[in-house]
Design a protein around this motif. Structure first.
Motif, PDB file in Angstrom:
ATOM      1  N   PRO A   4      -1.190  13.814 -14.328  1.00 24.82           N
ATOM      2  CA  PRO A   4      -1.537  13.045 -13.124  1.00 24.82           C
ATOM      3  C   PRO A   4      -0.999  13.746 -11.882  1.00 24.82           C
ATOM      4  CG  PRO A   4       0.193  11.938 -14.345  1.00 24.82           C
ATOM      5  CD  PRO A   4      -0.266  13.098 -15.185  1.00 24.82           C
ATOM      6  N   PRO A   5      -1.652  13.532 -10.746  1.00 26.13           N
ATOM      7  CA  PRO A   5      -1.173  14.184  -9.528  1.00 26.13           C
ATOM      8  C   PRO A   5       0.238  13.724  -9.173  1.00 26.13           C
ATOM      9  CG  PRO A   5      -2.784  12.499  -9.011  1.00 26.13           C
ATOM     10  CD  PRO A   5      -2.755  12.631 -10.496  1.00 26.13           C
ATOM     11  N   GLN A   6       1.001  14.644  -8.655  1.00 27.70           N
ATOM     12  CA  GLN A   6       2.370  14.326  -8.245  1.00 27.70           C
ATOM     13  C   GLN A   6       2.383  13.945  -6.777  1.00 27.70           C
ATOM     14  OE1 GLN A   6       4.972  14.191 -10.393  1.00 27.70           O
ATOM     15  NE2 GLN A   6       3.413  14.529 -11.931  1.00 27.70           N
ATOM     16  N   TYR A   7       3.150  12.946  -6.457  1.00 33.56           N
ATOM     17  CA  TYR A   7       3.258  12.487  -5.079  1.00 33.56           C
ATOM     18  C   TYR A   7       4.608  12.897  -4.532  1.00 33.56           C
ATOM     19  CZ  TYR A   7      -0.740   9.794  -6.542  1.00 33.56           C
ATOM     20  OH  TYR A   7      -1.966   9.440  -7.034  1.00 33.56           O
ATOM     21  N   PRO A   8       4.680  13.209  -3.242  1.00 34.94           N
ATOM     22  CA  PRO A   8       5.967  13.593  -2.649  1.00 34.94           C
ATOM     23  C   PRO A   8       7.013  12.495  -2.839  1.00 34.94           C
ATOM     24  CG  PRO A   8       4.158  13.917  -1.089  1.00 34.94           C
ATOM     25  CD  PRO A   8       3.603  13.203  -2.287  1.00 34.94           C
ATOM     26  N   ALA A   9       8.257  12.897  -2.828  1.00 40.24           N
ATOM     27  CA  ALA A   9       9.352  11.936  -2.984  1.00 40.24           C
ATOM     28  C   ALA A   9       9.276  10.893  -1.875  1.00 40.24           C
ATOM     29  CB  ALA A   9      10.691  12.658  -2.931  1.00 40.24           C
ATOM     30  N   GLY A  10       9.479   9.648  -2.223  1.00 36.16           N
ATOM     31  CA  GLY A  10       9.445   8.571  -1.247  1.00 36.16           C
ATOM     32  C   GLY A  10       8.054   8.021  -1.000  1.00 36.16           C
ATOM     33  N   LEU A  11       7.044   8.557  -1.689  1.00 34.43           N
ATOM     34  CA  LEU A  11       5.675   8.085  -1.515  1.00 34.43           C
ATOM     35  C   LEU A  11       5.218   7.413  -2.804  1.00 34.43           C
ATOM     36  CD1 LEU A  11       3.441   8.092   0.630  1.00 34.43           C
ATOM     37  CD2 LEU A  11       2.550  10.150  -0.429  1.00 34.43           C
ATOM     38  N   SER A  12       4.663   6.229  -2.676  1.00 34.82           N
ATOM     39  CA  SER A  12       4.243   5.442  -3.831  1.00 34.82           C
ATOM     40  C   SER A  12       2.978   6.012  -4.457  1.00 34.82           C
ATOM     41  CB  SER A  12       3.984   4.000  -3.385  1.00 34.82           C
ATOM     42  OG  SER A  12       3.504   3.237  -4.467  1.00 34.82           O
ATOM     43  N   ASP A  13       2.765   5.688  -5.716  1.00 34.16           N
ATOM     44  CA  ASP A  13       1.502   6.042  -6.361  1.00 34.16           C
ATOM     45  C   ASP A  13       0.432   4.978  -6.090  1.00 34.16           C
ATOM     46  OD1 ASP A  13       2.853   4.148  -7.862  1.00 34.16           O
ATOM     47  OD2 ASP A  13       2.042   4.843  -9.767  1.00 34.16           O
ATOM     48  N   LYS A  14       0.789   3.921  -5.377  1.00 35.60           N
ATOM     49  CA  LYS A  14      -0.140   2.848  -5.004  1.00 35.60           C
ATOM     50  C   LYS A  14      -0.772   3.146  -3.652  1.00 35.60           C
ATOM     51  CE  LYS A  14       1.292   0.353  -8.499  1.00 35.60           C
ATOM     52  NZ  LYS A  14       0.519   0.205  -9.683  1.00 35.60           N
ATOM     53  N   SER A  15      -2.010   2.726  -3.483  1.00 42.80           N
ATOM     54  CA  SER A  15      -2.757   2.986  -2.258  1.00 42.80           C
ATOM     55  C   SER A  15      -2.697   1.786  -1.319  1.00 42.80           C
ATOM     56  CB  SER A  15      -4.207   3.282  -2.611  1.00 42.80           C
ATOM     57  OG  SER A  15      -5.024   3.266  -1.475  1.00 42.80           O
ATOM     58  N   LYS A  16      -2.483   2.063  -0.023  1.00 45.54           N
ATOM     59  CA  LYS A  16      -2.466   0.964   0.940  1.00 45.54           C
ATOM     60  C   LYS A  16      -3.866   0.400   1.148  1.00 45.54           C
ATOM     61  CE  LYS A  16      -2.902   3.109   5.483  1.00 45.54           C
ATOM     62  NZ  LYS A  16      -2.266   3.321   6.773  1.00 45.54           N
ATOM     63  N   VAL A  17      -4.908   1.219   0.976  1.00 49.43           N
ATOM     64  CA  VAL A  17      -6.285   0.734   1.118  1.00 49.43           C
ATOM     65  C   VAL A  17      -6.607  -0.260   0.009  1.00 49.43           C
ATOM     66  CG1 VAL A  17      -8.715   1.400   1.117  1.00 49.43           C
ATOM     67  CG2 VAL A  17      -7.044   2.816   2.311  1.00 49.43           C
ATOM     68  N   VAL A  18      -6.242   0.079  -1.223  1.00 50.33           N
ATOM     69  CA  VAL A  18      -6.492  -0.825  -2.352  1.00 50.33           C
ATOM     70  C   VAL A  18      -5.689  -2.109  -2.180  1.00 50.33           C
ATOM     71  CG1 VAL A  18      -6.237  -1.116  -4.847  1.00 50.33           C
ATOM     72  CG2 VAL A  18      -7.060   1.057  -3.925  1.00 50.33           C
TER      73      VAL A  18
END
Length: 82
Positions: A4-18
């Protein structure tokens, strides 16, 4: 094997649009807050909506709009991604 794609530290895997769209469409059920992991707030939104015969759904609607405009955090305090 794909990872799965990695997200920068401090960034959620959840989307604010969703989270925002779920809050707008199903806010009276607390679905947007369940999505972000804020279970207590989600249950409270659901209870308020039931006790006010659906009028508490405005809380979820406004909450969803605010998440879309201002962003938000997940249950671990990480910023929702765009």
């Amino acid at each position: 094997m794909t990872y799965p794609p990695q997200y920068p530290a401090g960034l959620s895997d959840k989307s604010k649009v969703v989270a925002g769209i779920l809050g707008i469409l199903l806010g009276s059920l607390g679905v947007g807050r369940f999505y972000t992991g804020h279970t207590k707030i989600a249950v409270l939104q659901l209870v308020v909506s039931i006790c006010t015969f659906g009028l508490g759904g405005f809380w979820g609607l406004i909450d969803g709009i605010l998440i879309l405009v201002n962003g938000g955090t997940d249950a671990q305090g990480r910023q929702l991604r765009d």
